[in-house]
Design a protein around this motif. Structure first.
Motif, mmCIF file in Angstrom:
data_model
loop_
_atom_site.group_PDB
_atom_site.id
_atom_site.type_symbol
_atom_site.label_atom_id
_atom_site.label_comp_id
_atom_site.label_asym_id
_atom_site.label_seq_id
_atom_site.Cartn_x
_atom_site.Cartn_y
_atom_site.Cartn_z
ATOM 1 N N LYS A 161 6.905 10.695 7.696
ATOM 2 C CA LYS A 161 7.513 11.337 8.595
ATOM 3 C C LYS A 161 9.192 11.190 8.338
ATOM 4 N N GLN A 162 9.514 10.058 7.675
ATOM 5 C CA GLN A 162 10.846 9.907 7.235
ATOM 6 C C GLN A 162 11.260 10.985 6.060
ATOM 7 N N ASN A 163 10.291 11.558 5.365
ATOM 8 C CA ASN A 163 10.489 12.495 4.406
ATOM 9 C C ASN A 163 11.112 11.708 3.011
ATOM 10 N N LYS A 164 10.154 10.441 2.874
ATOM 11 C CA LYS A 164 10.598 9.878 1.644
ATOM 12 C C LYS A 164 9.473 9.862 0.666
ATOM 13 N N ARG A 165 9.491 9.800 -0.598
ATOM 14 C CA ARG A 165 8.578 10.022 -1.599
ATOM 15 C C ARG A 165 7.889 8.708 -1.790
ATOM 16 N N VAL A 166 6.640 8.792 -2.392
ATOM 17 C CA VAL A 166 5.969 7.601 -2.771
ATOM 18 C C VAL A 166 5.531 7.542 -3.998
ATOM 19 N N LEU A 167 5.930 6.534 -4.870
ATOM 20 C CA LEU A 167 5.700 6.542 -6.339
ATOM 21 C C LEU A 167 4.674 5.367 -6.694
ATOM 22 N N ASP A 219 -17.818 4.683 -9.500
ATOM 23 C CA ASP A 219 -19.143 3.792 -9.515
ATOM 24 C C ASP A 219 -18.791 2.313 -9.260
ATOM 25 N N SER A 220 -17.139 2.079 -9.598
ATOM 26 C CA SER A 220 -16.822 0.763 -9.555
ATOM 27 C C SER A 220 -16.219 0.539 -8.156
ATOM 28 N N ARG A 221 -16.472 -0.742 -7.539
ATOM 29 C CA ARG A 221 -15.592 -0.909 -6.306
ATOM 30 C C ARG A 221 -14.147 -0.846 -6.486
ATOM 31 N N ASN A 222 -13.594 -1.141 -7.687
ATOM 32 C CA ASN A 222 -12.435 -1.150 -8.112
ATOM 33 C C ASN A 222 -11.715 0.448 -7.743
ATOM 34 N N ALA A 223 -12.633 1.199 -8.116
ATOM 35 C CA ALA A 223 -12.235 2.890 -8.047
ATOM 36 C C ALA A 223 -12.321 3.098 -6.519
ATOM 37 N N LEU A 224 -13.179 2.674 -5.812
ATOM 38 C CA LEU A 224 -13.133 2.691 -4.352
ATOM 39 C C LEU A 224 -12.112 2.256 -3.738
ATOM 40 N N ALA A 225 -11.552 1.155 -4.301
ATOM 41 C CA ALA A 225 -10.130 0.578 -3.528
ATOM 42 C C ALA A 225 -9.122 1.363 -3.809
ATOM 43 N N PHE A 226 -9.216 1.698 -5.393
ATOM 44 C CA PHE A 226 -7.976 2.715 -5.548
ATOM 45 C C PHE A 226 -8.033 3.911 -4.638
ATOM 46 N N THR A 227 -9.314 4.616 -4.616
ATOM 47 C CA THR A 227 -9.163 5.750 -3.888
ATOM 48 C C THR A 227 -8.606 5.516 -2.372
ATOM 49 N N GLN A 228 -8.949 4.456 -1.793
ATOM 50 C CA GLN A 228 -8.192 4.105 -0.522
ATOM 51 C C GLN A 228 -6.799 4.038 -0.529
ATOM 52 N N ILE A 229 -6.295 3.362 -1.484
ATOM 53 C CA ILE A 229 -4.760 3.200 -1.858
ATOM 54 C C ILE A 229 -4.128 4.582 -1.804
ATOM 55 N N PHE A 230 -4.915 5.389 -2.796
ATOM 56 C CA PHE A 230 -4.098 6.772 -3.245
ATOM 57 C C PHE A 230 -4.016 7.543 -1.829
ATOM 58 N N ASN A 231 -5.102 7.545 -1.080
ATOM 59 C CA ASN A 231 -5.013 8.557 -0.036
ATOM 60 C C ASN A 231 -4.629 8.116 1.222
ATOM 61 N N THR A 232 -4.294 6.473 1.029
ATOM 62 C CA THR A 232 -3.362 6.184 2.507
ATOM 63 C C THR A 232 -2.004 6.404 2.202
ATOM 64 N N TRP A 233 -1.501 6.198 1.002
ATOM 65 C CA TRP A 233 -0.073 6.214 0.585
ATOM 66 C C TRP A 233 0.354 7.441 0.286
ATOM 67 N N VAL A 252 10.497 -0.217 5.968
ATOM 68 C CA VAL A 252 9.292 0.616 6.531
ATOM 69 C C VAL A 252 7.907 0.497 5.636
ATOM 70 N N PHE A 253 6.990 -0.219 6.275
ATOM 71 C CA PHE A 253 5.642 -0.377 5.293
ATOM 72 C C PHE A 253 4.527 0.469 6.018
ATOM 73 N N ASP A 254 4.664 1.566 6.835
ATOM 74 C CA ASP A 254 3.827 2.200 7.326
ATOM 75 C C ASP A 254 3.650 3.583 6.554
ATOM 76 N N PRO A 255 2.517 3.946 5.912
ATOM 77 C CA PRO A 255 2.835 5.385 5.371
ATOM 78 C C PRO A 255 2.890 6.480 6.029
ATOM 79 N N ALA A 256 2.403 6.573 7.278
ATOM 80 C CA ALA A 256 2.730 7.639 8.262
ATOM 81 C C ALA A 256 4.144 7.759 8.633
ATOM 82 N N VAL A 257 4.599 6.571 8.750
ATOM 83 C CA VAL A 257 6.142 6.734 9.190
ATOM 84 C C VAL A 257 7.059 7.226 8.093
#
Length: 603
Positions: free
Chosen positions: A113-119, A201-215, A105-110
């Motif tokens: 729902k499956q009560n799995k942790r993300v590291l 300030d960096s686009r790197n940080a913006l991409a990280f923020t997207q990853i962090f808050n998606t997963w 399963v590679f859908d963060p929302a699912v």
């Protein structure tokens, strides 16, 4: 008899061979068996990382090698591994997230729902500290190959965060023992990305923020290597400072998770100690727990109630030892996260619920030098001797004199600035970067449906200090003092934002919007335009206006007279007296030094 041509491909090798089919005699069976063994051997070798293939294990993979390796691995294990690209870094390449999921399963929302942790494991934020890059490549392969993926933990590896710096390959960390070549600390904008998480300030940080808050990980690990003192440990550890961490999580990390990590690392041959930041010149004087504010990855994670760690392998140990120590730490952390998966999930939910209701928030902290614990520290005797260059005394560590002694560990901080949250903040839409970052961080906001006057509490910046030199592209403000105006009637416009403080991300909201905070948006200069006065007066014109105004406002005349008595400089300066009248009149601009974010104290 006939001949068949076959091609075998497996990165980075290609083998073309010809098989001649004869009656199955013993000699031909032996030849066929040898070919099979050769193919298996080459396949096994092809799965090795560039680090493992190097003769002395003193090599770290280039960005191209990292991407190629993971792409091959993903093709070999398509059901349990996928690569996701996010955004773009400042060098124009996307940030790649490697996801390992035993259940496919590679859908963060699912996954939630499956009560799995993300590291979430971050690598190569400082490409001159690349241990995590190589260790994660090996660990991902071994977990897949040996069918050891955890059942209840989805693993997310940022393959190489500072791609920009990695491409700038050289030997700039001259004090470091290996690898033979590595990337540069700064990214393409010359930013230290581990000072960029809150300001982004960096686009790197913006991409990280997207990853962090998606997963939405429950646990975050950022792999590093240290500078500083010499000692016996291959690895030291930074964990979210306990007095700054949510107390629900701090109880678990300080009593269960961290002690278990120390225990497992020692059993694996890599005994650890807390990150070594000496109280004075050497660790003998005691070491101080690192205070990772939100500019750092672990401080940013703490704002979101994420258990956060930062490994720091020692710069002078061999690169091989540093890589395998990082591998062992990640392996240990994964094992404990699987064991405590349900507990970690429950604690995260409990912490989020508590923050929703939390009223007071700390903005700044200071070390409590009166509180410490004694720990055993394994170091080397330090001393001073004449420098071969200057002839003056220089510090050195004598590795022929190791010691294990009790030293002080200062691990208590006290809050120095505490603020009560408002019911909501009102953010004018003009401050677009604030709005964009809040959206990326999943802050719930409501836009005003029409122009309206709101009664809010407002701040005026009474005083502040600014660093004389830029730090990571900003002149940081500090020692901010405020003048608070209650029941101020302020006009806001359709499209401005209301941010209610009943959210799990309250810490992020409050710590960024309260200007006194060490890593607030004000501290980083987001609102510097409001520090400049836009209107003034012409002296010869205002003289007559001011004189007339004093006649009709005798209270201001008394105030001016008192000021002249109290401050001789005002009494001796016509310009200063005009300025005093101007600033205490309705002609003075009301927005000068007024912090633009309103605090709504009642619904």
């Amino acid at each position: 008899m006939y001949v068949t041509k076959r091609v075998w491909k497996n990165y980075p090798y290609q083998l073309t061979f010809t098989v001649m089919i004869f009656p199955l005699t013993k000699i031909y069976l032996t030849a066929l068996y040898s070919i099979v063994l050769l193919l298996l051997s080459l396949t096994s070798f092809a799965q090795l990382t560039p680090f493992e293939k190097s003769s002395n294990k003193n090599y770290t993979a280039t960005y191209a090698e990292v991407m190629a390796y993971y792409q091959v691995l993903a093709k070999q294990y398509p059901q349990q591994m996928r690569l996701f690209n996010y955004g773009s870094t400042d060098v124009g390449k996307p940030l790649t997230l490697v996801v390992l999921s035993k259940g496919g399963v590679f859908d963060p929302a699912v996954i939630k729902k499956q009560n799995k942790r993300v590291l979430l494991i971050n690598n190569g934020i400082h490409p001159g500290e690349p241990e995590g890059i190589d260790a994660s490549m090996m660990l991902a392969r071994d977990l897949l190959k040996n069918k050891k993926l955890p059942d209840d933990v989805v693993l997310c590896f940022i393959a190489l965060y500072n791609i920009d710096g990695s491409l700038n390959r050289g030997v700039s960390r001259i004090s470091q023992n290996g690898p033979v070549a590595y990337g540069f600390r700064g990214n393409y904008r010359n930013l230290d990305l581990n000072r960029d998480f809150i300001k982004a300030d960096s686009r790197n940080a913006l991409a990280f923020t997207q990853i962090f808050n998606t997963w939405q990980p429950e646990v975050l690990l950022d792999n590093h290597a240290s500078n500083g003192a010499d000692y016996q440990y291959v690895m030291t550890l930074i964990e979210t400072q306990k007095d700054k961490q949510n107390p629900i999580l701090a109880d678990y990390t300080s009593k269960t998770l961290s002690p278990e990590l120390y225990k497992r690392m020692a059993a694996g041959g890599y005994e650890m100690t807390p990150y070594v930041e000496s109280m004075k010149e050497t660790p003998d004087s005691g070491i101080v727990a690192f205070l990772e504010t939100p500019r750092f990855s672990t401080g940013y994670g703490a704002q979101h109630n994420v258990i956060s760690y930062m490994t720091e392998t020692h710069m002078l140990k061999s690169y091989e030892k540093k890589v395998y120590a990082t591998y062992t730490f990640m392996q240990s952390l994964i094992t404990i996260c699987q064991r405590d998966a349900n507990k970690i999930g429950a604690l995260k939910r409990e912490a989020d619920s508590a923050v929703v209701k939390q009223q007071s928030f700390a903005l700044n902290w200071a070390l409590d030098v009166d509180k410490f614990e004694m720990i055993t520290f394994k170091g080397f005797e330090a001393g001073h001797k004449p420098s071969d260059i200057s002839g003056l005394p220089r510090l050195y560590y004598d590795r022929s004199k190791p010691f294990a002694k009790q030293i002080k560990y200062y691990n208590t901080y006290k809050a120095t600035t505490i603020v009560n949250k408002p019911v909501a903040y009102v953010i004018p839409q003009a401050w677009g970067k604030v709005i964009d970052l809040f959206k990326l961080n999943k802050v719930v906001m409501k836009q005003l449906p029409h122009d309206t006057n709101l009664t809010v509490q407002t701040y005026y910046i009474a005083d502040y200090k600014t660093r004389p030199k830029p730090y990571e592209g900003h002149y940081l403000h500090y020692d901010v003092s405020l003048k608070t105006i209650n029941n101020n009637r302020v006009k806001f416009y359709k499209g401005d934002y209301l941010v209610y403080t009943n959210q799990p991300v309250n810490r992020y909201i409050v710590e960024t919007l309260e200007p006194q905070g060490v890593d607030s948006f004000f501290a980083w200069g987001f609102f510097d335009s409001m520090l400049g006065q836009k209107e003034h007066f012409s002296d010869y014109v205002f003289e007559d206006i001011a004189a007339q105004y004093l006649k009709t406002h005798p209270d201001l005349q008394k105030k001016l007279d008192s000021a002249k008595v109290a401050q001789p400089k005002i009494a001796q300066s016509a310009a200063a007296q005009l300025e005093f009248i101007y600033q205490n009149s309705p002609f003075f601009e009301q927005t000068y030094l007024r912090y633009p974010i309103g605090r709504l104290l009642a619904r």
